[in-house]
Design a protein around this motif. Sequence first.
Motif, PDB file in Angstrom:
ATOM      1  N   PRO A 144       0.777  -1.243   0.000  1.00 22.96           N
ATOM      2  CA  PRO A 144       0.000   0.000   0.000  1.00 22.96           C
ATOM      3  C   PRO A 144       0.809   1.294   0.000  1.00 22.96           C
ATOM      4  CG  PRO A 144      -0.146  -1.094   2.130  1.00 22.96           C
ATOM      5  CD  PRO A 144       0.566  -2.038   1.204  1.00 22.96           C
ATOM      6  N   ARG A 159      -2.904   3.668  -8.900  1.00 19.80           N
ATOM      7  CA  ARG A 159      -3.303   3.150  -7.585  1.00 19.80           C
ATOM      8  C   ARG A 159      -4.825   2.987  -7.526  1.00 19.80           C
ATOM      9  NH1 ARG A 159      -0.862   0.584  -3.752  1.00 19.80           N
ATOM     10  NH2 ARG A 159       0.911   1.961  -3.808  1.00 19.80           N
ATOM     11  N   ASN A 163      -6.776  -0.528  -7.106  1.00 13.94           N
ATOM     12  CA  ASN A 163      -7.730  -0.755  -6.009  1.00 13.94           C
ATOM     13  C   ASN A 163      -9.056  -1.276  -6.546  1.00 13.94           C
ATOM     14  OD1 ASN A 163      -5.887  -0.020  -4.057  1.00 13.94           O
ATOM     15  ND2 ASN A 163      -6.614   2.089  -3.912  1.00 13.94           N
TER      16      ASN A 163
END
Length: 180
Positions: A144, A159, A163
């Motif tokens: 993360p 990102r 996700n």
Amino acid sequence: MYSPPVDLSFKDISSVTGALAEVPRSGLRPLKPNSKGKYPSHSFRLSNNNIPDLVGLQFMLGHFLAQPLKLGWLDLSFNKITCIEPVLCELRELRVLYLHGNALWNLPEVDRLGELPYLHSITLHGNAIDKNKNYRNRVISALPHLKKLDYSSVTCDERRMVNAWHQGSKHGGNTKQSPQ
């Protein structure tokens, strides 16, 4: 200012503990041990050797470094390492980890590195795992705090897409893209 890395690269070392018999290379900035013979560095280079596993890593780091638990940068590139061992997760201050050019083949093992709270840069290219079509997504999803993967920046858009990909794969959304 940080001390230069302890450099044991290109020493033909065949095990982590084999490094104990070696003397670190001297670079442009001299590496000076403290009164106990340990180096004040937070960086360690073991690249371009023949190391197949990380047995004895903590012991070896304690032999060379004044503060082994403060290690922030570790270069294990171009060895023969076949798996991401849990001992790496004991290096809680690790920020940069080079594992490119090894023999890593099990992509899900990257997940265990998610325990490292400060890991922001990792290299894994040149291993069998980078042949997986979901390689980049899987690594970014597992780590993360990652800002760079294989010397390439992880963007905010990337990102967000990862996700969404992770949520879809977790809930059985798109079966065409397995996280493996």
